[in-house]
Design a protein around this motif. Structure first.
Motif, PDB file in Angstrom:
ATOM      1  N   GLY A 130       0.796  -1.225   0.000  1.00  0.00           N
ATOM      2  CA  GLY A 130       0.000   0.000   0.000  1.00  0.00           C
ATOM      3  C   GLY A 130       0.821   1.264   0.000  1.00  0.00           C
TER       4      GLY A 130
ATOM      5  N   TYR B  89      -3.727   1.616   2.427  1.00  0.00           N
ATOM      6  CA  TYR B  89      -3.872   0.219   2.839  1.00  0.00           C
ATOM      7  C   TYR B  89      -5.305   0.036   3.314  1.00  0.00           C
ATOM      8  CZ  TYR B  89      -2.494  -4.231   5.132  1.00  0.00           C
ATOM      9  OH  TYR B  89      -2.367  -5.555   5.517  1.00  0.00           O
TER      10      TYR B  89
ATOM     11  N   TYR C 208      -3.381  -1.074  -1.597  1.00  0.00           N
ATOM     12  CA  TYR C 208      -3.413  -2.497  -1.248  1.00  0.00           C
ATOM     13  C   TYR C 208      -4.762  -2.788  -0.602  1.00  0.00           C
ATOM     14  CZ  TYR C 208      -2.561  -6.778   1.431  1.00  0.00           C
ATOM     15  OH  TYR C 208      -2.652  -8.032   1.973  1.00  0.00           O
TER      16      TYR C 208
END
Length: 452
Positions: A200, A204, A241
């Motif tokens: 990420g 994230y 991510y």
């Protein structure tokens, strides 16, 4: 000043206005400069045109809120204020324990949060149980933490017209969103030049985020992520991510980089499955070792609709790639063009297993293509081995499950159109015979062939 709670100011059930004030070099365990608590009344207070700089909340211990700690409070508006170079264990700039239990919130606008550090989480801001609104020109720059370099969120979050740049973390260079039980939305905001040591580069997603009309560029998930034993881990998601749920609408991802998934890295396992939907967006000029645009690592459901995926590059799988099996990928009304790779496939790669470790793992991928154009992609470099724009690989476990309708797959420079089966023998199952008049999928496919 110094103290246990609030190095300079301690507020217990008070209404306040702070304007044009500077707080520097104060220390406390919670709220290096300012500790706010309101257990009995519903107060709405303001901080304007002020500076919080160089304050500390026990960064080497369990200190929270390097500049400001909000315990329980109804509403606080911060405008035109700078939160600079403060430090704590969590919430290097601000720590929000609870705010907005009724209709209030922390509203941060036209303010600068920069150079703050947290040993654990939330370099700029940590939101534990609050309603937080970041909007109207607020910027987070060069903050750092282990998780969420700029912002760690575990509650309600609204980001609008904000900027996140040059923030760093091990996970989630700018933003780490931990909750799926409360809403988190990001609108018309920019994430540029953020970096993570692991997954990420900018964001994230462990919980759920809705991302709309935003730009993510120049973010990076490092290729040198290390675990506790200093073994190298393959980080994914140069921009975002996902180990949860992500909805993207009308956004752009460009010039991001990672080991896997230059723009998006989507994960899954036996214990969880991620869900991603991308609509009306552009993913271009991203780069990775595997899957220049989107890398899928395990059980997940990804839908990409009315989007463009172009000019991405990778060593393997230039556009979209699934490397571990068990993924469902549904692509509708989308174009993959101008993507490049050295191996596997220039545009799109799916398989029946974990091709990274050569084992069955999560089993076959499922791929649905409807009204998709794959054209103008190409191979990087000179390679005498057969190379394809699209590969549905049978790695010895029966091949992926495919459903392809009204789709054009045309060979680009230095490649054949597509391979379904193993690299040693091509197979065209009956349910994908619409790829070509004669039911094959390979060098003899022409874009002029009838698409059923």
């Amino acid at each position: 000043g110094s103290g246990e709670l609030g190095g300079a100011l301690y507020c217990d059930s008070c209404l306040f206005t702070i304007d044009g004030t500077t707080f520097t070099n104060n220390e406390a365990v919670r709220g290096g400069a300012f500790y706010i608590s309101d257990k009995n009344a519903d107060f709405y207070s303001t901080i304007t045109s002020s500076t919080f700089q160089g304050n500390r909340a026990a960064p080497d211990g369990d200190g929270e809120g390097g500049a400001i700690y909000i315990d329980v409070y109804e509403g606080l508006t911060i405008t035109g204020t700078a939160v600079l170079s403060n430090a704590a264990s969590a919430g290097g700039g601000l720590y929000i324990n609870s705010i907005g239990l009724d209709e209030g919130s922390l509203s941060l606008s036209n303010s600068q949060v920069a150079g703050n550090t947290a040993v654990v989480s939330g370099g700029g801001l940590f939101n534990s149980q609050g309603w937080v609104r970041i909007m109207d020109g607020a910027t987070f720059t060069a903050n750092a933490a282990n998780s969420g370099g700029a912002l760690y969120n575990d509650a309600w979050l609204r980001v609008r017209d904000a900027g996140f740049s040059a923030n760093t973390a091990r996970f989630g260079g700018a933003l780490y969103n931990a909750t799926s039980e409360r809403s988190a939305t990001v609108d018309t905001s920019i994430f540029g030049g953020n970096r993570s040591d692991c997954d990420g580069g900018a964001i994230y997603v462990a919980g759920q985020i809705d991302l709309t009309a935003s730009e993510l560029y120049g973010n990076q998930a490092s290729v040198n992520c290390k675990d506790g034993s200093q073994n190298t881990i393959q980080s994914i998601g140069g921009a975002i991510y996902v180990a949860g749920q992500l909805m993207v609408n009308g956004s752009t991802f460009h010039d991001n980089a990672a080991f896997g998934g230059g723009a998006l890295g989507i994960s899954g396992s036996e214990s969880y499955s991620s869900t991603v939907q991308v609509t009306g967006s552009a993913i271009y000029s991203n780069s990775a070792q595997f899957a220049g645009a989107v890398a899928i690592a395990g059980p997940s459901t990804t839908r990409i609709e009315q989007s463009s995926i172009y000019s991405n590059t990778a060593m393997a799988a230039g556009g979209i790639g699934s490397g571990y099996g068990g993924a469902t990928l549904d692509i509708v009304n989308t174009t993959l063009a101008g993507n490049r790779a050295n191996s596997l496939a220039s545009a799109l790669f799916v398989a029946d297993s974990d091709v990274m470790n050569q084992e069955e793992s999560y089993g076959p991928d499922t791929l649905l293509l409807r009204n998709v154009t794959i054209a103008g992609n190409r191979q990087n470099g000179d390679n005498s081995d057969p190379f394809f724009a699209f590969v549905g690989l049978d790695n010895g476990f029966g091949g992926p499950t495919l459903g392809i309708t009204n789709t054009i797959i045309a060979a680009g420079e230095g490649e054949q159109a597509c391979l379904i089966g193993s690299f040693n023998s091509q197979i065209a199952p009956t349910h994908v015979t619409n790829l070509d008049n004669d039911g094959t999928c390979g060098s003899n496919f022409k874009q002029s062939d009838t698409i059923l």
